[in-house]
Design a protein around this motif. Structure first.
Motif, PDB file in Angstrom:
ATOM      1  N   TYR A 142      -4.840 -13.427   4.894  1.00  0.00           N
ATOM      2  CA  TYR A 142      -5.299 -14.501   5.772  1.00  0.00           C
ATOM      3  C   TYR A 142      -6.335 -15.349   5.036  1.00  0.00           C
ATOM      4  O   TYR A 142      -6.820 -14.982   3.957  1.00  0.00           O
ATOM      5  CB  TYR A 142      -5.878 -13.937   7.074  1.00  0.00           C
ATOM      6  N   GLY A 143      -6.645 -16.491   5.610  1.00  0.00           N
ATOM      7  CA  GLY A 143      -7.689 -17.358   5.080  1.00  0.00           C
ATOM      8  C   GLY A 143      -8.947 -17.210   5.910  1.00  0.00           C
ATOM      9  O   GLY A 143      -8.897 -17.240   7.144  1.00  0.00           O
ATOM     10  N   SER A 144     -10.075 -17.038   5.262  1.00  0.00           N
ATOM     11  CA  SER A 144     -11.337 -16.796   5.955  1.00  0.00           C
ATOM     12  C   SER A 144     -12.088 -18.100   6.205  1.00  0.00           C
ATOM     13  O   SER A 144     -12.248 -18.912   5.284  1.00  0.00           O
ATOM     14  CB  SER A 144     -12.216 -15.855   5.127  1.00  0.00           C
ATOM     15  N   PRO A 145     -12.594 -18.308   7.432  1.00  0.00           N
ATOM     16  CA  PRO A 145     -13.371 -19.518   7.711  1.00  0.00           C
ATOM     17  C   PRO A 145     -14.802 -19.446   7.182  1.00  0.00           C
ATOM     18  O   PRO A 145     -15.485 -20.465   7.121  1.00  0.00           O
ATOM     19  CB  PRO A 145     -13.365 -19.591   9.241  1.00  0.00           C
ATOM     20  N   THR A 146     -15.259 -18.245   6.826  1.00  0.00           N
ATOM     21  CA  THR A 146     -16.631 -18.081   6.338  1.00  0.00           C
ATOM     22  C   THR A 146     -16.643 -18.010   4.819  1.00  0.00           C
ATOM     23  O   THR A 146     -15.651 -17.626   4.187  1.00  0.00           O
ATOM     24  CB  THR A 146     -17.264 -16.806   6.910  1.00  0.00           C
ATOM     25  N   THR A 147     -17.780 -18.340   4.241  1.00  0.00           N
ATOM     26  CA  THR A 147     -17.902 -18.315   2.793  1.00  0.00           C
ATOM     27  C   THR A 147     -18.697 -17.088   2.357  1.00  0.00           C
ATOM     28  O   THR A 147     -19.361 -16.434   3.153  1.00  0.00           O
ATOM     29  CB  THR A 147     -18.575 -19.601   2.296  1.00  0.00           C
ATOM     30  N   SER A 148     -18.619 -16.788   1.068  1.00  0.00           N
ATOM     31  CA  SER A 148     -19.288 -15.612   0.510  1.00  0.00           C
ATOM     32  C   SER A 148     -19.580 -15.884  -0.957  1.00  0.00           C
ATOM     33  O   SER A 148     -19.319 -16.974  -1.475  1.00  0.00           O
ATOM     34  CB  SER A 148     -18.391 -14.372   0.651  1.00  0.00           C
ATOM     35  N   ASP A 149     -20.078 -14.858  -1.668  1.00  0.00           N
ATOM     36  CA  ASP A 149     -20.304 -15.002  -3.105  1.00  0.00           C
ATOM     37  C   ASP A 149     -19.012 -15.225  -3.875  1.00  0.00           C
ATOM     38  O   ASP A 149     -19.039 -15.634  -5.038  1.00  0.00           O
ATOM     39  CB  ASP A 149     -21.018 -13.755  -3.649  1.00  0.00           C
ATOM     40  N   LYS A 150     -17.892 -14.969  -3.238  1.00  0.00           N
ATOM     41  CA  LYS A 150     -16.585 -15.279  -3.835  1.00  0.00           C
ATOM     42  C   LYS A 150     -16.518 -16.736  -4.302  1.00  0.00           C
ATOM     43  O   LYS A 150     -15.893 -17.048  -5.314  1.00  0.00           O
ATOM     44  CB  LYS A 150     -15.521 -14.991  -2.786  1.00  0.00           C
ATOM     45  N   ALA A 151     -17.181 -17.632  -3.562  1.00  0.00           N
ATOM     46  CA  ALA A 151     -17.154 -19.056  -3.897  1.00  0.00           C
ATOM     47  C   ALA A 151     -17.808 -19.363  -5.238  1.00  0.00           C
ATOM     48  O   ALA A 151     -17.537 -20.407  -5.836  1.00  0.00           O
ATOM     49  CB  ALA A 151     -17.845 -19.858  -2.793  1.00  0.00           C
TER      50      ALA A 151
END
Length: 364
Positions: free
Chosen positions: A304-313
């Motif tokens: 799925y695609g997550s609406p929240t961001t994380s350190d992945k960005a």
């Protein structure tokens, strides 16, 4: 096969999480939890290293000739909201749940990934190196967290980022663009027809942010979403027409738009001054045919695609976001995680990675 010490790993993980909960670790104030994690690894014979409040370690048989997997989660937390009824720093266990600030976001993920790292630490049959990084400042997208640490870690080929996803596979996530917007008017007395009200100018733009829809909609991430979250003026008195009005817009950007395209469209429609706080937190994804994603799909997990961001960005390599817990509990009052979620999270991480890190042994 699972490690014969799996039960020991699970017990130690929940004990570590209890200790982490008991130590306040707001973003930029994570020194004590960093010390705890560093000590936890070192007492198990792992030469952990620390850069400011980031703690990291390599597997025992690290070989620069092999590709490298990063296991990452964060140990900073937001501040507890005002609706807490429990002590946010008391690790209270009740009805199979462990309560406490950071238990779900992202303590459960972090201790599960640490246990997974311990499981693979002494394995000589791996076709990858395994790096562990417990990072700081994730909750504020700070510059002294994973962004500071990555240049020290060397070449990384891909990552698993621990965030609460109920162990489903967040193969993409929206980028985050935070905008400071300012309208300008002219001061005057509110009792007379004087001045030029900056709030009224802001309302026009705020209505545009509320109603405008970017036409490109992502299959994974859906539409771009814009939310006005803060509005204020410098006024201290009720009878002054405000000469300035400031408001903040939270923009969640799918992979079909660059930040520059978003800003250009806003500039075409709005009269306010727009200043982005950062252009760093861009949309990110991992190919759905990546071996770790395929491993998860075979185990019955959903992409799925997550609406929240994380350190992945902030990672310039493919990264999968997945972990125990539920994102809906993050930043809520009386935050908790089920103990069984942690125990199963460790098993699930190991099962996810085993076919990728040691495929020949896994086939046997």
């Amino acid at each position: 096969m699972h490690s014969p010490n799996l039960h020991i790993l699970q017990t130690a993980a929940t004990d570590l999480l209890r200790q982490l909960i008991a130590i306040p670790s707001f973003s930029k104030e994570e020194d004590r939890t960093a010390a705890l994690i560093e000590s936890y690894l070192q007492t198990r014979g792992i030469p952990a290293q620390r850069l400011q409040n980031n703690v990291w370690a390599r597997n025992k048989y690290f070989d620069p000739a092999k590709p490298t997997l990063l296991l990452n989660s964060h140990h900073d937390t937001v501040k507890p909201n005002k609706n807490y009824t429990l002590d946010p720093f008391s690790p209270i266990e009740k009805e199979g749940r462990l309560f406490g600030l950071g238990s779900n976001d992202a303590g459960g993920c972090l201790v599960s990934l640490i246990s997974t790292f311990l499981h693979f630490y002494e394995r000589q049959d791996l076709n990858h190196n395994v790096l562990l990084a417990a990072s700081a400042e994730e909750e504020i997208s700070g510059h002294q967290g994973i962004e500071l640490l990555l240049p020290v870690l060397g070449k990384i080929d891909w990552a698993v980022v621990g965030e609460p996803t109920q162990m489903q596979l967040a193969v993409a996530e929206k980028g985050l663009l935070v905008l400071d917007c300012m309208t300008h008017g002219k001061a005057g007395h509110a009792a007379r027809e004087e001045g030029d009200n900056a709030i009224y100018k802001a309302i026009r733009d705020i209505e545009w942010f509320r109603t405008y829809h970017f036409p490109r909609v992502s299959d994974l991430l859906g539409p771009v979403k814009m939310s006005v979250t803060v509005i204020d003026t410098d006024n201290k008195a009720h009878n002054v027409v405000p000469p300035q009005c400031h408001f903040v817009v939270d923009v969640r950007v799918n992979e079909l738009y660059t930040f520059e395209q978003i800003l250009a469209t806003i500039g075409e429609h709005c009269f306010c001054e727009v200043t982005p706080r950062s252009l760093r937190m861009r949309s990110s994804s991992i190919p759905v045919d990546h071996p770790v994603v395929l491993s998860g799909i075979r185990a019955g997990r959903k992409c799925y695609g997550s609406p929240t961001t994380s350190d992945k960005a902030l990672m310039p390599f493919p990264a999968l976001k997945s972990g125990p817990g539920d994102s809906a509990r993050s930043h809520t009052a009386d935050e908790y995680i089920y103990l069984d979620e942690i125990h199963q999270g460790i098993v699930s991480y190991i099962d996810l990675l085993e076919p990728v890190l040691a495929p020949q042994k896994h086939q046997q």
